[in-house]
Design a protein around this motif. Structure first.
Motif, short mmCIF file in Angstrom:
data_model
loop_
_atom_site.label_atom_id
_atom_site.label_comp_id
_atom_site.label_asym_id
_atom_site.label_seq_id
_atom_site.Cartn_x
_atom_site.Cartn_y
_atom_site.Cartn_z
N THR A 93 -3.23 -1.85 3.56
CA THR A 93 -2.53 -0.63 3.17
C THR A 93 -3.09 0.07 1.94
O THR A 93 -2.85 1.26 1.75
CB THR A 93 -1.03 -0.93 2.91
N ASP A 94 -3.83 -0.60 1.10
CA ASP A 94 -4.27 -0.05 -0.18
C ASP A 94 -4.91 1.34 -0.11
O ASP A 94 -4.57 2.22 -0.91
CB ASP A 94 -5.22 -1.01 -0.90
N PRO A 95 -5.84 1.61 0.83
CA PRO A 95 -6.49 2.93 0.83
C PRO A 95 -5.54 4.10 1.09
O PRO A 95 -5.88 5.24 0.81
CB PRO A 95 -7.52 2.83 1.95
N TYR A 96 -4.35 3.81 1.60
CA TYR A 96 -3.43 4.88 1.99
C TYR A 96 -2.45 5.26 0.88
O TYR A 96 -1.66 6.20 1.04
CB TYR A 96 -2.65 4.46 3.24
N ALA A 97 -2.50 4.57 -0.24
CA ALA A 97 -1.50 4.75 -1.30
C ALA A 97 -1.42 6.19 -1.81
O ALA A 97 -0.33 6.68 -2.11
CB ALA A 97 -1.80 3.81 -2.47
N SER A 98 -2.54 6.89 -1.88
CA SER A 98 -2.54 8.23 -2.47
C SER A 98 -1.86 9.28 -1.62
O SER A 98 -1.49 10.34 -2.12
CB SER A 98 -3.97 8.68 -2.78
N VAL A 99 -1.68 9.01 -0.33
CA VAL A 99 -1.09 10.02 0.56
C VAL A 99 0.21 9.53 1.22
O VAL A 99 0.97 10.33 1.75
CB VAL A 99 -2.13 10.50 1.61
N ALA A 100 0.47 8.24 1.17
CA ALA A 100 1.71 7.71 1.76
C ALA A 100 2.90 8.12 0.89
O ALA A 100 2.79 8.13 -0.33
CB ALA A 100 1.64 6.19 1.87
N PRO A 101 4.01 8.52 1.51
CA PRO A 101 4.25 8.54 2.94
C PRO A 101 3.67 9.80 3.60
O PRO A 101 3.80 10.90 3.09
CB PRO A 101 5.78 8.54 3.04
N ALA A 102 3.01 9.57 4.72
CA ALA A 102 2.36 10.66 5.46
C ALA A 102 3.30 11.20 6.53
O ALA A 102 4.20 10.51 7.00
CB ALA A 102 1.07 10.15 6.11
N GLU A 103 3.05 12.43 6.91
CA GLU A 103 3.81 13.06 7.99
C GLU A 103 3.16 12.82 9.35
O GLU A 103 3.84 12.82 10.38
CB GLU A 103 3.93 14.56 7.73
N VAL A 104 1.84 12.62 9.33
CA VAL A 104 1.07 12.39 10.55
C VAL A 104 0.13 11.22 10.31
O VAL A 104 -0.53 11.15 9.27
CB VAL A 104 0.25 13.64 10.95
N LEU A 105 0.09 10.28 11.27
CA LEU A 105 -0.80 9.14 11.17
C LEU A 105 -1.55 9.00 12.48
O LEU A 105 -0.95 9.08 13.56
CB LEU A 105 0.00 7.87 10.88
N LEU A 106 -2.86 8.81 12.39
CA LEU A 106 -3.70 8.58 13.57
C LEU A 106 -4.13 7.13 13.60
O LEU A 106 -4.65 6.61 12.61
CB LEU A 106 -4.95 9.46 13.54
N ALA A 107 -3.89 6.49 14.74
CA ALA A 107 -4.37 5.14 14.99
C ALA A 107 -5.17 5.20 16.29
O ALA A 107 -4.80 4.62 17.31
CB ALA A 107 -3.21 4.16 15.09
N CYS A 108 -6.25 5.95 16.25
CA CYS A 108 -7.10 6.16 17.42
C CYS A 108 -8.26 5.17 17.37
O CYS A 108 -8.95 5.07 16.36
CB CYS A 108 -7.59 7.59 17.47
N GLY A 109 -8.44 4.45 18.46
CA GLY A 109 -9.50 3.44 18.50
C GLY A 109 -9.13 2.16 17.79
O GLY A 109 -10.00 1.33 17.53
N VAL A 110 -7.87 1.97 17.47
CA VAL A 110 -7.43 0.78 16.75
C VAL A 110 -6.91 -0.28 17.71
O VAL A 110 -7.41 -1.41 17.76
CB VAL A 110 -6.35 1.12 15.69
N PHE A 111 -5.88 0.04 18.50
CA PHE A 111 -5.13 -0.97 19.24
C PHE A 111 -5.93 -1.67 20.33
O PHE A 111 -5.56 -2.77 20.74
CB PHE A 111 -3.84 -0.38 19.80
N GLY A 112 -7.01 -1.09 20.79
CA GLY A 112 -7.86 -1.76 21.77
C GLY A 112 -8.87 -2.69 21.15
O GLY A 112 -9.59 -3.39 21.85
N ASN A 113 -8.91 -2.74 19.82
CA ASN A 113 -9.92 -3.54 19.11
C ASN A 113 -9.31 -4.57 18.17
O ASN A 113 -10.00 -5.11 17.31
CB ASN A 113 -10.84 -2.61 18.32
N ILE A 114 -8.01 -4.82 18.33
CA ILE A 114 -7.34 -5.81 17.49
C ILE A 114 -6.47 -6.68 18.39
O ILE A 114 -6.07 -6.26 19.48
CB ILE A 114 -6.50 -5.17 16.37
N PRO A 115 -6.17 -7.91 17.95
CA PRO A 115 -5.28 -8.76 18.75
C PRO A 115 -3.89 -8.14 18.88
O PRO A 115 -3.44 -7.38 18.01
CB PRO A 115 -5.22 -10.07 17.95
N TYR A 116 -3.19 -8.51 19.95
CA TYR A 116 -1.86 -7.95 20.19
C TYR A 116 -0.90 -8.24 19.05
O TYR A 116 -0.09 -7.38 18.68
CB TYR A 116 -1.29 -8.47 21.52
N ALA A 117 -0.99 -9.42 18.46
CA ALA A 117 -0.11 -9.75 17.32
C ALA A 117 -0.36 -8.77 16.17
O ALA A 117 0.59 -8.36 15.49
CB ALA A 117 -0.34 -11.18 16.86
#
Length: 194
Positions: A93-117
């Protein structure tokens, strides 16, 4: 971290009609109405930022995090004022501190490359990165999209749109946070990219 050549993988975006070019158009189609005014935006595993950077209204604040230095440099070169491109680990989470909480978040190309857990843990933690009513655009290739949709539903998100072309392997979802947001927490491990 994977040893895949992500710069070469991104070349498919430039082939008209390719799966990635088509996916990009769906993602942008979901993003356009969300970016109707300046917004706070997070992009995980942002690549060269081609999905969001051309659409950002002036005055937006955004953080794009990309592990591959060449792709991060490409994003940096086209990033307007107010956009920070971080070459680093999008799974913490550290890199997101300057803009969180965000109104829009993109998680494109993430969920197919990480374990389900990790997918479940990431989705459960998204309320710490989003405003109430914040929106997530996500992608998933091949099978597994139903599980991602279920994880969003369990974590208090409402599905606004879902694209599942019959002649393509990509899936694109759009979900809105319908439960209270949570305070941002630094140093939280969301996922490990494999």
């Amino acid at each position: 971290m994977t040893t895949r050549d992500w710069v070469r993988w991104h070349d498919e975006y430039d082939i008209p009609g390719s799966s990635l070019a088509r996916r990009l158009e769906v993602v942008r189609g979901f993003l356009r109405p969300l970016l109707d005014r300046p917004r706070r935006v997070i992009s995980m595993c942002a690549g060269d930022g081609r999905d969001v950077l051309p659409l950002l209204p002036s005055g937006s604040r955004a953080v794009l995090v990309e592990w591959d230095p060449a792709l991060a440099d490409r994003a940096r070169q086209s990033a307007p004022s107010g956009v920070t491109v971080v070459t680093g680990d999008a799974g913490i989470t550290d890199p997101y501190a300057s803009v969180a909480p965000a109104e829009v978040l993109l998680a494109c190309g993430v969920f197919g490359n990480i374990p389900y857990a990790d997918t479940c843990r990431t989705i459960e933690a998204l309320p710490t990165l989003l405003t109430p009513g914040g929106t997530v655009v996500w992608t998933r290739a091949g099978s597994g999209a139903a599980e991602v949709r279920d994880a969003f539903a369990r974590s208090g998100f409402e599905e606004l749109a879902f694209s599942e072309p019959a002649d393509a392997r990509f899936r694109v979802g759009l979900h809105r946070l319908r439960r209270p947001a949570k305070p941002f927490a630094a140093g939280v491990r969301l996922f490990t990219f494999v």
